[in-house]
Design a protein around this motif. Structure first.
Motif, mmCIF file in Angstrom:
data_model
loop_
_atom_site.group_PDB
_atom_site.id
_atom_site.type_symbol
_atom_site.label_atom_id
_atom_site.label_comp_id
_atom_site.label_asym_id
_atom_site.label_seq_id
_atom_site.Cartn_x
_atom_site.Cartn_y
_atom_site.Cartn_z
ATOM 1 N N PRO A 38 153.602 20.493 76.229
ATOM 2 C CA PRO A 38 152.995 20.189 77.537
ATOM 3 C C PRO A 38 152.898 21.427 78.419
ATOM 4 O O PRO A 38 153.565 22.432 78.203
ATOM 5 C CB PRO A 38 153.988 19.187 78.137
ATOM 6 N N GLY A 39 152.033 21.326 79.435
ATOM 7 C CA GLY A 39 152.079 22.267 80.547
ATOM 8 C C GLY A 39 151.391 23.597 80.344
ATOM 9 O O GLY A 39 151.536 24.485 81.189
ATOM 10 N N ILE A 40 150.625 23.796 79.280
ATOM 11 C CA ILE A 40 149.931 25.074 79.098
ATOM 12 C C ILE A 40 148.796 25.172 80.119
ATOM 13 O O ILE A 40 147.927 24.319 80.179
ATOM 14 C CB ILE A 40 149.374 25.203 77.667
ATOM 15 N N VAL A 41 148.830 26.223 80.927
ATOM 16 C CA VAL A 41 147.818 26.381 81.974
ATOM 17 C C VAL A 41 146.897 27.574 81.728
ATOM 18 O O VAL A 41 145.840 27.679 82.359
ATOM 19 C CB VAL A 41 148.457 26.507 83.369
ATOM 20 N N SER A 42 147.273 28.480 80.827
ATOM 21 C CA SER A 42 146.385 29.594 80.499
ATOM 22 C C SER A 42 146.867 30.257 79.221
ATOM 23 O O SER A 42 148.073 30.266 78.927
ATOM 24 C CB SER A 42 146.331 30.629 81.636
ATOM 25 N N VAL A 43 145.920 30.797 78.464
ATOM 26 C CA VAL A 43 146.233 31.498 77.218
ATOM 27 C C VAL A 43 145.392 32.761 77.172
ATOM 28 O O VAL A 43 144.198 32.744 77.484
ATOM 29 C CB VAL A 43 145.928 30.625 75.985
ATOM 30 N N VAL A 101 133.666 32.697 62.156
ATOM 31 C CA VAL A 101 134.680 33.416 62.929
ATOM 32 C C VAL A 101 134.780 32.796 64.317
ATOM 33 O O VAL A 101 133.765 32.587 64.988
ATOM 34 C CB VAL A 101 134.323 34.907 63.067
ATOM 35 N N LEU A 102 135.984 32.520 64.750
ATOM 36 C CA LEU A 102 136.240 32.023 66.099
ATOM 37 C C LEU A 102 136.757 33.167 66.964
ATOM 38 O O LEU A 102 137.246 34.182 66.462
ATOM 39 C CB LEU A 102 137.287 30.906 66.070
ATOM 40 N N GLY A 103 136.683 32.977 68.293
ATOM 41 C CA GLY A 103 137.292 33.932 69.200
ATOM 42 C C GLY A 103 138.804 33.874 69.118
ATOM 43 O O GLY A 103 139.378 32.888 68.623
ATOM 44 N N PRO A 104 139.511 34.907 69.599
ATOM 45 C CA PRO A 104 140.973 34.953 69.455
ATOM 46 C C PRO A 104 141.697 33.752 70.066
ATOM 47 O O PRO A 104 142.620 33.209 69.450
ATOM 48 C CB PRO A 104 141.354 36.259 70.157
ATOM 49 N N ILE A 105 141.303 33.327 71.266
ATOM 50 C CA ILE A 105 142.008 32.203 71.897
ATOM 51 C C ILE A 105 141.744 30.929 71.110
ATOM 52 O O ILE A 105 142.664 30.135 70.857
ATOM 53 C CB ILE A 105 141.577 32.029 73.372
ATOM 54 N N GLU A 106 140.501 30.724 70.699
ATOM 55 C CA GLU A 106 140.184 29.541 69.899
ATOM 56 C C GLU A 106 140.959 29.545 68.583
ATOM 57 O O GLU A 106 141.430 28.495 68.124
ATOM 58 C CB GLU A 106 138.676 29.484 69.626
ATOM 59 N N ARG A 137 139.832 25.040 73.120
ATOM 60 C CA ARG A 137 139.103 26.099 73.820
ATOM 61 C C ARG A 137 139.759 26.307 75.169
ATOM 62 O O ARG A 137 140.314 25.363 75.759
ATOM 63 C CB ARG A 137 137.635 25.735 74.044
ATOM 64 N N PRO A 138 139.690 27.515 75.735
ATOM 65 C CA PRO A 138 140.255 27.731 77.070
ATOM 66 C C PRO A 138 139.482 26.936 78.119
ATOM 67 O O PRO A 138 138.255 26.764 78.019
ATOM 68 C CB PRO A 138 140.108 29.246 77.283
ATOM 69 N N TYR A 139 140.177 26.464 79.112
ATOM 70 C CA TYR A 139 139.591 25.624 80.158
ATOM 71 C C TYR A 139 138.404 26.301 80.823
ATOM 72 O O TYR A 139 137.377 25.662 81.084
ATOM 73 C CB TYR A 139 140.676 25.302 81.185
ATOM 74 N N HIS A 140 138.508 27.611 81.083
ATOM 75 C CA HIS A 140 137.452 28.274 81.853
ATOM 76 C C HIS A 140 136.120 28.299 81.121
ATOM 77 O O HIS A 140 135.074 28.481 81.742
ATOM 78 C CB HIS A 140 137.869 29.707 82.236
#
Length: 767
Positions: free
Chosen positions: A21-26, A130-135, A352-355
């Motif tokens: 839980p609680g991940i707000v940014s990567v 290929v995916l991006g690093p965060i993905e 995926r990142p929220y932004h």
């Protein structure tokens, strides 16, 4: 703080297998470093960890040169591979490495040697995904953002700039308003030019002190952040608004899009303009104030100031500008609660990142990462190149049956037609051997219905009702993208044009059934597509009879497909396909389509069109004429300001690019920049310009000189009036919108004259 939604029994295909839980940014990079910020109540902790960057590959040919350095199934090896289940030709090798930069170098070296030419990107090669690093990190770990969090658990901050110009090259920041959902409400000011640098430093300090998880504004990506970045750079101030422990500064997201998107470490920067585009393409062209009014979010004491006059107003009445600036961020906060909350819900499921979610697109941007995650979780290969029957894609159809003004209009919605047909007929990509696509569509539909009911059951206006409403909207967004994903073709991994063709074929059949049944009931069809139908009913019908008709037609449709009664309107102006105006029963005016609502519209012309359309739908033809006369008189008397006649565009060429083409074709916005002494600008800059009496276009200045070309703007006004031509016979239209003061010999009395309509039959495929 975490709700009971935190569960160890998550559906790994739908939510990802990791319940953290609680991940707000990567933040991740190709070296394999992952920085994960997690909120636990009032504290945010930084977790530093490593992951192995990877690619899906059809074969190992491009890494064979590594020989003994290439090891099977060894997570400790510098480069390793794992064979996934799947047939020959599929992407059945997962190649990973301790350092993703080395992996890419080795793959490109091997591909260049194999092909006998230099290869600089894996995206130039077939046989790879290929995916991006965060993905990659989120797909491989099964983690997602915001698990077990409510929207308001996240620390959200809004800021907005007030500037002396739209360009950072010849303007500066004189005010920054800041608001957050933890009690901060402040206005920073720089009354004089030398105060700008201290203001920027104080803003950076405030961001770091308040430590938000998410930063929001309307058009933050194309205006506020670029403007702030360039002014900070001019003053040599580091714009360190990210969290400690990550890379410093603000940088552009590398996604190949022409519209820039920016990010920083540890905080998600999101734009309500992106969210508006995802919700309503007509609304997306409008500014913050127009959207706030459209969604009923503007306060009763809202201060409205013309953008070009804000700096001058600040010198005369700074309190008015302070109120205006604070109300800007208050509206952004309320707009974010309405438009960003569904993406927050999607971030709890999507790797995926929220932004990135508000602008990523729901098909390849949301649905596809969930499919890829499921296949990797099951140790199964991704499909390779897909074979197709070669049949041309045939989309749905949009029909226009009537033009002009029609009274007593009903909208019937064919609820989620394509997803319903996909579920009814079991349509899925032929390459999806695991059935993940069908599973996701079914689960999301079930969740949507559960949240929809829970929103109805919750107290009206409560936080719970808002959360459930946002969740059901999020589910609907993804479900409705299922057809688009099937038809994405080479742009998608699991796309299947043949399956998409089958969906649209069934959709056209269903729409034909609806139209035939409605016509047989004696209504007048106006416009129809696979989303719904507008029709006009006889004068003696009431709402009960309208609803009964919709219910009767719905009973004729396939299982899971429903025709729903959406609403009734006093009148409708049908201008063109997908361009219309509606007057609601309680007097609200709704404009749809670029012909009636455009971000480039001049303010005076937009006001005329809104006023004239309202009178038209009320049956007040004399009021239409008065609206036109009033606008003509204001132009001739120059009682309109230059700001009233300006148009705003975003430039897409650099100065060098434009000057190369200038001898071939001159373009008004660039000529305005040059005529106003501007020799430098950036792609993406917004330009407000108008045509002067001498014929030159110039940018809007702080001085209210009112030197615009009256003749030119009378012609512009006539072009707006022409959008009402379908409502009148030609001679009546000419009489209504004649700029000459004298009456015509054959003029008709306007008293009692009503707008008209005519039957047409126009059809075109969906775009």
């Amino acid at each position: 703080m975490f709700s009971d939604r935190a569960s160890s029994h998550l559906d790994p295909w739908l939510h990802g297998a990791d319940p953290t839980p609680g991940i707000v940014s990567v933040h991740c990079d190709w070296s394999g470093l992952a920085l994960v910020w997690r909120r636990d109540g009032t504290r945010v902790r930084l977790e530093r960890t490593r992951f192995r960057p990877f690619v899906f590959a059809r074969d190992l040919r491009d890494v064979e040169h590594l020989e003994e350095q290439l090891v099977a199934d060894d997570p400790r090896a510098p480069v390793s591979f794992r064979q996934l289940r799947g047939p020959a030709g599929s992407l059945r090798f997962l190649i990973d490495a301790h350092d993703g930069r080395r992996l890419r170098r080795e793959l490109l070296r091997g591909a260049s040697r194999r092909l006998g030419r230099a290869v600089v990107s894996l995206h130039d090669l077939s046989g790879y995904s290929v995916l991006g690093p965060i993905e990659q990190y989120l797909v491989r770990t099964g983690r997602t953002y915001f698990k077990a969090m409510a929207f308001d658990d996240v620390h959200r901050l809004q800021f907005d700039l007030e500037t002396t110009s739209l360009s950072p090259h010849d303007g500066r920041i004189f005010m920054v308003s800041v608001l957050d959902n933890r009690g901060c409400e402040v206005v920073l000011e720089a009354p004089h030019g030398q105060d700008e640098a201290p203001l920027i430093r104080e803003f950076v300090r405030l961001i770091r002190e308040r430590d938000p998880d998410v930063i929001e504004n309307h058009n933050i990506m194309n205006f506020d952040l670029p403007f702030l970045m360039q002014r900070a750079e001019m003053h040599r101030i580091p714009l360190d608004i990210g969290r400690a422990g990550g890379p410093r500064g603000v940088w552009r997201v590398q996604d190949g899009r022409s519209r820039a998107h920016w990010t920083c470490a540890g905080r998600e920067i999101v734009d309500t303009l992106d969210a508006a585009r995802g919700h309503d393409t007509d609304a997306a062209g409008r500014g913050l104030k127009a959207l706030a009014r459209a969604y009923g979010l503007a306060s009763e004491d809202r201060v409205y100031l013309d953008g070009a006059q804000i700096a001058e107003t600040y010198r005369r009445d700074p309190d008015a500008v302070r109120r205006y600036a604070l109300q800007d961020v208050q509206e952004v906060s309320r707009l974010a609660e309405r438009l960003l909350a569904p993406y927050f819900a999607l971030a709890q499921m999507t790797p995926r990142p929220y932004h990135r979610l508000p602008y990523a697109g729901t098909a390849t941007g949301i649905l596809e990462p969930m499919l890829v995650r499921a296949y990797l979780h099951e140790g199964h290969a991704l499909p390779g190149a897909q074979a197709s029957s070669g049949a041309a894609h045939q989309g749905g159809a949009t029909y226009l049956f009537a033009e002009g003004v029609l009274p007593r209009v009903v909208k019937a919605d064919i609820a989620s037609l394509y997803p319903s047909l996909i579920r009814t007929h079991g349509i899925k990509p032929k390459s999806d051997s695991l059935g993940v696509f069908s599973h996701l569509v079914e689960c999301l539909t079930r969740l949507r219905l559960e949240h929809k009911q829970a929103a109805r059951d919750a107290p009206a206006g409560s936080r719970a009702a808002g959360e459930h409403l946002a969740s059901q909207i999020a589910m609907k967004v993804v479900i409705n993208s299922a057809y688009g994903y099937l038809g994405a073709g080479a742009m998608s991994i699991f796309g299947d044009p043949d399956a998409a063709n089958e969906v649209t074929r069934l959709g056209r059949e269903t729409l034909s059934c609806v139209l035939a049944a409605l016509q047989s009931a004696g209504v007048t069809l106006i416009e129809a597509d696979t989303d719904g139908v507008y029709f006009s009913v006889p004068p003696d019908w009431d709402e009960t009879r309208e609803r009964q008709l919709v219910q009767d037609v719905s009973a004729l449709l396939p299982p899971l497909v429903n025709l729903e009664y959406e609403g009734r309107y006093r009148a409708m102006l049908s201008h063109q396909i997908k361009n219309y105006a509606l007057l609601t029963e309680d007097g609200q005016l709704i404009l749809r389509g670029a012909s009636l609502r455009s971000s480039r519209a001049e303010a005076y012309a937009e006001r005329f069109l809104e006023g004239a359309v309202r009178h038209l739908l009320e049956g007040n033809v004399e009021g239409v004429r008065r609206e036109f006369d009033r606008t003509v008189q204001r132009l001739r008397a120059r009682s309109l300001t230059c700001a009233d006649v300006t148009t705003t565009v975003r430039v897409t060429k650099t100065p060098a690019d434009y000057l190369k083409l200038r001898d071939v074709r001159k373009e008004a916005p660039y000529e305005a920049l040059l005529n106003s002494g501007r020799r430098q600008w950036e792609v993406g800059d917004r330009v407000r310009f108008y045509r002067r009496e001498d014929g030159l276009t110039v940018t809007l200045s702080d001085q209210d000189v009112r030197d615009y070309s009256v003749a030119h703007y009378l012609n512009v006004l006539n072009s707006y009036a022409e959008r009402l031509a379908t409502a009148f016979e030609p001679e009546v239209f000419e009489q209504l919108f004649r700029t000459a003061p004298q009456a015509g010999l054959f003029d008709r009395p306007l008293t009692g004259l009503l707008p008209a309509w005519r039957a047409v039959h126009c059809a075109k495929p969906h775009a």
